[in-house]
Design a protein around this motif. Structure first.
Motif, short mmCIF file in Angstrom:
data_model
loop_
_atom_site.label_atom_id
_atom_site.label_comp_id
_atom_site.label_asym_id
_atom_site.label_seq_id
_atom_site.Cartn_x
_atom_site.Cartn_y
_atom_site.Cartn_z
N ILE A 1 6.04 3.35 5.31
CA ILE A 1 4.64 3.83 4.84
C ILE A 1 4.10 4.84 5.65
O ILE A 1 3.84 4.74 6.81
CB ILE A 1 3.89 2.73 4.54
CG1 ILE A 1 4.76 1.38 3.82
CG2 ILE A 1 2.64 2.73 4.03
CD1 ILE A 1 4.05 0.06 3.73
N PRO A 2 3.52 5.71 4.76
CA PRO A 2 2.74 6.95 5.51
C PRO A 2 1.33 6.18 6.35
O PRO A 2 0.82 5.43 5.79
CB PRO A 2 2.43 7.79 4.60
CG PRO A 2 3.19 7.61 3.49
CD PRO A 2 3.73 6.15 3.29
N PRO B 1 0.85 -1.16 0.10
CA PRO B 1 0.08 -0.11 0.00
C PRO B 1 0.95 1.35 0.00
O PRO B 1 1.95 1.21 0.39
CB PRO B 1 -0.79 -0.05 1.20
CG PRO B 1 -0.04 -0.94 2.11
CD PRO B 1 0.76 -1.91 1.35
N ASP B 2 0.38 2.27 -0.48
CA ASP B 2 0.92 3.68 -0.48
C ASP B 2 0.88 4.57 0.95
O ASP B 2 1.26 5.39 1.29
CB ASP B 2 0.32 4.48 -1.54
CG ASP B 2 0.62 3.69 -2.98
OD1 ASP B 2 1.86 3.57 -3.39
OD2 ASP B 2 -0.40 3.64 -3.64
N ALA B 3 -0.28 3.83 1.59
CA ALA B 3 -0.38 4.59 2.81
C ALA B 3 -1.25 3.62 3.73
O ALA B 3 -1.83 2.58 3.00
CB ALA B 3 -1.19 5.76 2.78
N VAL B 4 -1.22 3.66 5.02
CA VAL B 4 -2.05 2.83 5.79
C VAL B 4 -3.06 3.75 6.78
O VAL B 4 -2.35 4.77 7.13
CB VAL B 4 -0.93 2.04 6.87
CG1 VAL B 4 -1.97 1.20 7.82
CG2 VAL B 4 -0.32 0.94 6.01
N SER B 5 -4.43 3.57 6.71
CA SER B 5 -5.35 4.15 7.42
C SER B 5 -5.60 3.53 8.68
O SER B 5 -6.44 2.31 8.33
CB SER B 5 -6.38 4.47 6.34
OG SER B 5 -7.52 5.16 7.09
N ILE B 6 -5.48 3.98 9.81
CA ILE B 6 -5.95 3.33 10.90
C ILE B 6 -6.92 4.03 11.72
O ILE B 6 -6.70 5.18 11.85
CB ILE B 6 -4.61 2.97 11.95
CG1 ILE B 6 -3.66 2.30 11.10
CG2 ILE B 6 -5.01 2.26 13.11
CD1 ILE B 6 -2.05 2.00 11.56
N GLU B 7 -7.95 3.22 12.40
CA GLU B 7 -8.87 4.03 13.21
C GLU B 7 -8.10 4.67 14.44
O GLU B 7 -7.48 4.06 15.04
CB GLU B 7 -10.12 3.05 13.83
CG GLU B 7 -10.95 3.63 14.31
CD GLU B 7 -12.31 3.06 14.87
OE1 GLU B 7 -12.68 2.08 13.86
OE2 GLU B 7 -12.48 2.97 15.98
N ARG B 8 -8.45 5.90 14.81
CA ARG B 8 -8.05 6.52 16.01
C ARG B 8 -8.97 6.19 17.19
O ARG B 8 -10.12 6.21 17.26
CB ARG B 8 -8.14 8.08 15.81
CG ARG B 8 -7.39 8.89 16.79
CD ARG B 8 -7.78 10.51 16.72
NE ARG B 8 -7.02 10.90 15.64
CZ ARG B 8 -5.88 11.26 15.63
NH1 ARG B 8 -5.02 11.32 16.66
NH2 ARG B 8 -5.37 11.93 14.26
N ILE B 9 -7.84 5.33 18.46
CA ILE B 9 -8.75 5.03 19.25
C ILE B 9 -8.87 6.19 20.57
O ILE B 9 -7.71 6.99 20.69
CB ILE B 9 -8.01 3.83 19.88
CG1 ILE B 9 -7.46 3.02 18.72
CG2 ILE B 9 -8.73 3.14 21.02
CD1 ILE B 9 -8.61 2.28 18.07
N PHE B 10 -9.52 6.31 21.14
CA PHE B 10 -9.89 7.30 22.17
C PHE B 10 -9.87 6.55 23.53
O PHE B 10 -10.52 5.39 23.88
CB PHE B 10 -11.06 8.12 22.16
CG PHE B 10 -11.35 9.04 21.04
CD1 PHE B 10 -10.63 10.12 20.92
CD2 PHE B 10 -11.76 8.49 19.79
CE1 PHE B 10 -10.24 11.04 19.86
CE2 PHE B 10 -11.71 9.54 18.81
CZ PHE B 10 -10.83 10.71 18.78
N ALA B 11 -9.33 7.25 24.74
CA ALA B 11 -9.01 6.64 25.94
C ALA B 11 -10.37 6.36 26.48
O ALA B 11 -10.48 5.62 27.61
CB ALA B 11 -8.29 7.69 26.89
N ARG B 12 -11.25 6.98 26.13
CA ARG B 12 -12.80 6.95 26.78
C ARG B 12 -13.45 5.93 25.94
O ARG B 12 -14.73 5.90 26.21
CB ARG B 12 -13.29 8.15 26.78
CG ARG B 12 -12.80 9.12 27.56
CD ARG B 12 -13.49 10.34 28.16
NE ARG B 12 -12.87 11.22 28.79
CZ ARG B 12 -12.29 11.19 30.14
NH1 ARG B 12 -12.65 10.14 30.90
NH2 ARG B 12 -11.58 12.14 30.77
N VAL C 1 3.10 0.84 13.82
CA VAL C 1 4.70 0.67 13.81
C VAL C 1 5.00 -0.27 12.62
O VAL C 1 5.95 -0.11 11.86
CB VAL C 1 4.90 -0.17 15.20
CG1 VAL C 1 6.30 -0.97 14.96
CG2 VAL C 1 5.20 0.81 16.39
N VAL C 2 4.07 -1.41 12.27
CA VAL C 2 4.22 -2.25 11.12
C VAL C 2 4.70 -1.16 9.86
O VAL C 2 5.46 -1.55 8.98
CB VAL C 2 3.29 -3.37 10.95
CG1 VAL C 2 3.47 -3.94 9.57
CG2 VAL C 2 3.41 -4.30 12.21
#
Lengths: 181, 181
Positions: free
Chosen positions: A98-99, A62-73, A91-92
């Motif tokens: 990779i952006p 992939p040209d980029a990796v899009s990850i769900e942002r997790i919240f402490a709450r 990290v991977v």
């Protein structure tokens, strides 16, 4: 542009690859859920997830990796495992250069359905339509990973163009400054 | 037995290596704090921590890694980064086949000071005494990593012996069962 969307989780980690660009039809490349058994120690489960994500990146480049942002709450019962899986996903990608981009659930819902409070069924329906699939993607809980990839292509592209324009502007200002000295 | 203790954190991640066994004097091998800058993206900070922990394991070849167990109800402002750093610490060890153990802060305090509610100064004083150091370990916030390593040598050893005994007992029972069939 090819984007790997990751919906992080320790028990089920959604992964989906989408290809395309803003204003053109998007294409589903691959989708699945990485599962780990809750009876194993956390570190063995995390190593399994790391290997699986590495294999996905290796295969799909992939040209980029899009990850769900997790919240402490978020949900306290799963927050630790979800945070650890999301950190590992970052990290991977990052150690390969990779952006990485994080998108909140409401950004994802808004991007694919126009409604930041859309429910799971609406998101799945929109992902199915956007990718022009005959049926909803399977496994069912992998739709969020595809939605993350779609969101990044649609939003991330814009972000990157803005950043690029800002950099060019800053460089032009710096060059002009040097010219007048 | 040589143990690497890790006090996980995104801004400051304590690392300490202790060598010894139950009932014999313990020895400080190395101690430090891995720091990352809060202005960098989380994924770059995590990659820095991963590289540092990998280098520590490479250099010191610990027999086990002892990591502080994080709880979902800890300090909300830092919980995400701490969870991600702890998950990464587990993975760095587990993917090399090094045994991982998690110990709670109260287990650590109880192990080194006899009091599960000991304060930071008491823990540092006991770590200094247990390792027969002339002065408290530096950096000051690295004492917890050493306390984690000490705890594992003292508690972990016992755990392993109990597990070994249970396995032998189970094997004996199974063998006896086969014998009477």
């Amino acid at each position: 542009m090819r984007v790997l969307g990751i919906d992080p989780g320790l028990t089920r980690c959604g992964v989906g690859v989408v290809e395309g660009s803003v204003g053109r039809p998007l294409r589903l490349i691959d989708v699945n859920v990485v599962r780990t058994t809750s009876t194993l120690p956390v570190w063995e489960r995390l190593v399994t997830i790391e290997k699986a994500l590495d294999a996905w990146i290796e295969e799909h480049r992939p040209d980029a990796v899009s990850i769900e942002r997790i919240f402490a709450r978020s949900d306290v019962s799963t927050i630790m495992g979800t945070a650890q899986a999301s950190g590992l996903a970052m990290v991977v990608a990052a150690r390969r250069g990779i952006p990485v981009a994080l998108h909140t659930p409401s950004e994802v819902k808004a991007a694919v359905s126009g409604n930041g409070r859309a429910d799971k069924a609406q998101v799945t329906a929109m992902v199915t339509r956007i990718l022009r699939l005959d049926a909803p993607p399977k496994p069912a809980d992998a739709a969020d990973a595809l939605a993350l990839a779609i969101t990044h292509i649609w939003r991330g592209g814009a972000h990157e163009r803005i950043t690029e324009a800002q950099n060019k502007y800053a460089a032009a200002v710096a060059a002009a400054g040097r010219g007048t000295r």
